[in-house]
Design an enzyme around this catalytic site. Structure first.
Site, PDB file in Angstrom:
ATOM      1  N   SER A  14       0.915  -1.180   0.097  1.00 60.33           N
ATOM      2  CA  SER A  14      -0.127  -0.038   0.081  1.00 60.33           C
ATOM      3  C   SER A  14       0.779   1.188  -0.064  1.00 60.33           C
ATOM      4  CB  SER A  14      -0.902  -0.038   1.065  1.00 60.33           C
ATOM      5  OG  SER A  14      -2.058   0.936   1.100  1.00 60.33           O
TER       6      SER A  14
ATOM      7  N   ASP B 202     -10.143  -4.236  -4.312  1.00 61.32           N
ATOM      8  CA  ASP B 202      -8.892  -3.017  -4.018  1.00 61.32           C
ATOM      9  C   ASP B 202      -9.273  -1.894  -4.850  1.00 61.32           C
ATOM     10  OD1 ASP B 202      -7.018  -1.747  -2.907  1.00 61.32           O
ATOM     11  OD2 ASP B 202      -5.408  -3.084  -3.167  1.00 61.32           O
TER      12      ASP B 202
ATOM     13  N   HIS C  18      -7.976  -5.534  -0.283  1.00 59.00           N
ATOM     14  CA  HIS C  18      -6.760  -4.763   0.224  1.00 59.00           C
ATOM     15  C   HIS C  18      -6.272  -5.069   1.588  1.00 59.00           C
ATOM     16  CE1 HIS C  18      -4.253  -1.162  -0.065  1.00 59.00           C
ATOM     17  NE2 HIS C  18      -4.355  -1.102   1.502  1.00 59.00           N
TER      18      HIS C  18
END
Length: 311
Positions: free
Chosen positions: A160, A253, A283
């Site tokens: 991320s 995601d 995610h």
């Protein structure tokens, strides 16, 4: 969607029903961080135990910062090494929230992993985290022998926001002859491209919501900073000459399109980049090791690719 993950999400939504959450701006960042840390730690109770974890300090951009070195059982004195940056939108996440994930990477790949506890926004807005990431990687090259890293086989990675940091450092160091990165491991990276992707438009959760993304953006406060391109890695970023990469995305995601597109941009620039999408995952899935067997399987596949890339 993976049925185990769906069951987790359904349970969480049922528990929250009728209890509207306050806006993120109304909650102190430390409370959000504590909740995230507890949730992710509770989902990784069965992370590999055959890994030694040692806390130490490395150079940040404005003084020492914390780090944690993971060494798999039976590792020789020198192995390939991965410098890892945790996710959390540059505002949450730490060594504890990502401990299980880093243990799996070290154990499954058979290499040392150094997780870096870079400074977080909003207390330390952009470019503090990016500066810490760059400084820490330079420290690793300069102290490779002390931590058992083979200086010829050092990779950067992150998930991320941490994937953004890893990609950014790869660009920053591509012309540094003394610090030649061997690989970049970008796990559902937040690239913050020039234009909003379709997946960011279409998906509001699960896990990563539009409100959370907006709060992360506000905390980081890139704005029109003269170095904004280090975080907003748009089409003008010169990625040629960066190390080979593996980009992993998840089907559920909001960040999946920018990760896929970044892998394509790397390949177009002559960088060998592979893209793998786990279409039934969400995610942050690497941090949910106890939730579904699919996550352990994905972690093993990712670690195998990392091991193969570093030799």
């Amino acid at each position: 969607m993976d049925p185990h993950i769906k069951a987790m999400i359904d349970q969480a939504e049922a528990a929250a029903a009728g209890q509207p959450a306050p806006p993120l701006d109304a909650i102190p960042p430390e409370m959000i961080r504590a909740g995230y840390r507890m949730q992710r730690a509770a989902q990784n109770l069965n992370a590999p135990k055959d890994v030694e974890a040692r806390d130490l300090q490395v150079d940040g951009a404005d003084g020492p910062i914390g780090a944690r070195l993971y060494t798999p059982a039976g590792a020789p004195a020198k192995t390939p090494g991965l410098v890892y940056f945790h996710g959390g939108g540059f505002a949450i996440g730490d060594l504890e929230s990502h401990d299980g994930h880093c243990r799996r990477l070290a154990s499954f790949a058979g290499i040392r992993v150094l997780a870096v506890d870079y400074r977080l926004a909003p207390e330390h807005p952009f470019p503090a985290g990016h500066d810490d990431a760059l400084a820490s990687v330079k420290w690793v090259f300069d102290h490779a022998a002390e931590i058992g890293f083979d200086p010829a086989r050092i990779a950067v990675g992150g998930c991320s926001a941490g994937g953004n940091l890893a990609a950014s450092v790869s660009i920053d160091l591509k012309n540094d002859p003394k610090r030649k990165l061997a690989f970049q491991l970008l796990l559902y990276p937040g690239i913050w491209p020039d234009e909003e992707t379709q997946s960011r438009k279409d998906l509001d959760g699960p896990i990563l919501t539009k409100a959370a993304i907006a709060w992360f953006d506000k905390c980081l406060a890139v704005g029109d900073h003269p170095q904004a391109a280090r975080a907003n890695i748009g089409a003008k970023a010169d990625v040629a000459g960066t190390p080979p990469a593996l980009v992993v995305t998840a089907g559920y995601d909001p960040l999946k399109d920018e990760g896929r597109d970044y892998a394509a941009r790397l390949n177009a620039a002559g960088v060998k980049a592979s893209h793998v999408e786990y279409s039934d995952l969400v995610h942050d899935f690497y941090l949910m090791g106890d939730v579904s067997p699919a996550i352990t399987a994905a972690a093993k596949e990712t670690a195998a690719a990392l091991k193969a890339a570093l030799g």
